[in-house]
Write a protein that holds these residues in place. Structure first.
Motif, PDB file in Angstrom:
ATOM      1  N   VAL A 141      -9.970  41.664 -84.403  1.00 14.86           N
ATOM      2  CA  VAL A 141     -11.364  41.089 -84.355  1.00 14.86           C
ATOM      3  C   VAL A 141     -12.225  41.864 -85.356  1.00 14.86           C
ATOM      4  CG1 VAL A 141     -12.190  42.027 -82.153  1.00 14.86           C
ATOM      5  CG2 VAL A 141     -13.186  39.711 -83.153  1.00 14.86           C
ATOM      6  N   THR A 142     -13.318  41.617 -85.865  1.00 13.85           N
ATOM      7  CA  THR A 142     -14.266  42.150 -86.779  1.00 13.85           C
ATOM      8  C   THR A 142     -15.680  41.770 -86.236  1.00 13.85           C
ATOM      9  OG1 THR A 142     -14.092  40.935 -88.566  1.00 13.85           O
ATOM     10  CG2 THR A 142     -12.619  42.878 -88.693  1.00 13.85           C
ATOM     11  N   GLY A 143     -16.611  42.568 -86.510  1.00 14.15           N
ATOM     12  CA  GLY A 143     -18.006  42.111 -86.204  1.00 14.15           C
ATOM     13  C   GLY A 143     -18.356  42.080 -84.735  1.00 14.15           C
ATOM     14  N   VAL A 144     -17.672  42.943 -84.191  1.00 12.84           N
ATOM     15  CA  VAL A 144     -17.905  43.299 -82.675  1.00 12.84           C
ATOM     16  C   VAL A 144     -18.354  44.687 -82.435  1.00 12.84           C
ATOM     17  CG1 VAL A 144     -16.625  41.476 -81.781  1.00 12.84           C
ATOM     18  CG2 VAL A 144     -15.592  43.828 -81.977  1.00 12.84           C
ATOM     19  N   SER A 145     -19.279  44.911 -81.469  1.00  7.83           N
ATOM     20  CA  SER A 145     -19.677  46.403 -81.168  1.00  7.83           C
ATOM     21  C   SER A 145     -19.119  46.733 -79.780  1.00  7.83           C
ATOM     22  CB  SER A 145     -21.243  46.511 -81.093  1.00  7.83           C
ATOM     23  OG  SER A 145     -21.893  45.610 -80.008  1.00  7.83           O
ATOM     24  N   ARG A 146     -19.702  48.246 -79.721  1.00  5.83           N
ATOM     25  CA  ARG A 146     -19.428  48.755 -78.262  1.00  5.83           C
ATOM     26  C   ARG A 146     -20.003  47.933 -77.111  1.00  5.83           C
ATOM     27  NH1 ARG A 146     -17.465  53.935 -76.500  1.00  5.83           N
ATOM     28  NH2 ARG A 146     -18.077  54.523 -74.535  1.00  5.83           N
ATOM     29  N   SER A 147     -21.070  47.518 -77.336  1.00  3.89           N
ATOM     30  CA  SER A 147     -21.834  46.664 -76.477  1.00  3.89           C
ATOM     31  C   SER A 147     -21.051  45.405 -76.261  1.00  3.89           C
ATOM     32  CB  SER A 147     -23.171  46.476 -76.952  1.00  3.89           C
ATOM     33  OG  SER A 147     -24.045  47.629 -76.802  1.00  3.89           O
ATOM     34  N   ASP A 148     -20.665  44.852 -77.272  1.00  4.85           N
ATOM     35  CA  ASP A 148     -19.800  43.420 -77.116  1.00  4.85           C
ATOM     36  C   ASP A 148     -18.463  44.003 -76.136  1.00  4.85           C
ATOM     37  OD1 ASP A 148     -21.743  42.221 -78.699  1.00  4.85           O
ATOM     38  OD2 ASP A 148     -20.438  42.634 -80.449  1.00  4.85           O
ATOM     39  N   ILE A 149     -17.898  44.789 -76.327  1.00  6.47           N
ATOM     40  CA  ILE A 149     -16.786  45.197 -75.463  1.00  6.47           C
ATOM     41  C   ILE A 149     -17.226  45.614 -74.109  1.00  6.47           C
ATOM     42  CG2 ILE A 149     -14.694  46.837 -75.144  1.00  6.47           C
ATOM     43  CD1 ILE A 149     -14.195  45.105 -77.855  1.00  6.47           C
ATOM     44  N   THR A 150     -17.963  46.450 -73.869  1.00  3.77           N
ATOM     45  CA  THR A 150     -18.455  46.925 -72.520  1.00  3.77           C
ATOM     46  C   THR A 150     -19.511  46.020 -71.880  1.00  3.77           C
ATOM     47  OG1 THR A 150     -20.243  48.189 -73.397  1.00  3.77           O
ATOM     48  CG2 THR A 150     -17.987  49.324 -73.547  1.00  3.77           C
TER      49      THR A 150
END
Length: 177
Positions: free
Chosen positions: A133-142
């Motif tokens: 996946v692209t276009g995601v951030s650390r905040s999106d993960i955590t």
């Protein structure tokens, strides 16, 4: 520098992002769970032999990494070191497991459909489901700093529903990475 590369369909390799790679802690593997993790870890016989396993249908495929010692920080002779990178020191890591690949588009879409993740930003119009996946951030993960719980909350919920016991999935530490 330490780099991890993953095979690409059709040949070649692509770098793996630390923010899209997940780790369940070593304690879960030793806790028993369904026995897959403990059996996989018991087959590790050296630093270049890695065991793969998956704890639940929605959980990422994992690779067991044996514990050992590693050097962290920059040496005094490194001209590019930052002030917070010294002193260089040796640390010991317990064994752990890390995602065999980055989080895929298929996994991210399942998280979005479950209401845990926001749609990825700036993606290709027709992403390959098996690609990272692209276009995601650390905040999106955590989920930290996000309005939604995030990918880790989703995969931990799936693991709990499947009866996986032990420490939750998390991002790797700097030393583990």
């Amino acid at each position: 520098d330490f780099e991890i590369w993953t095979p690409k369909p059709g040949g070649g390799f692509a770098p793996v992002s630390p923010y899209a790679s997940l780790i369940p802690a070593y304690l879960r593997m030793k806790a028993g769970g369904d026995g897959l993790a403990a059996a996989a870890m018991s087959s590790i016989v050296g630093p270049t032999v890695f065991a793969c396993f998956q704890e639940c249908a929605d959980c990422p495929a994992l690779v067991g990494v044996p514990g050992g010692e590693t050097m962290i920080g920059s040496g005094a002779d490194d001209p590019d070191r930052a002030p917070d990178e010294t002193p260089q020191r040796q640390i010991e890591l317990r064994g752990y497991a890390i995602g065999r690949t980055e989080v895929t588009n298929r996994q991210w879409e399942a998280c979005v459909n479950a209401g845990f993740c926001a749609p990825a930003r700036d993606r290709l119009p027709w992403p390959d489901p098996s690609q990272p996946v692209t276009g995601v951030s650390r905040s999106d993960i955590t989920g930290v700093g996000s309005e939604l719980p995030g990918f880790l909350a989703w995969v931990n919920a799936r693991a709990a529903e499947a009866g996986v016991r032990g420490d939750p999935y998390r991002l790797p530490t700097e030393a583990e990475w």
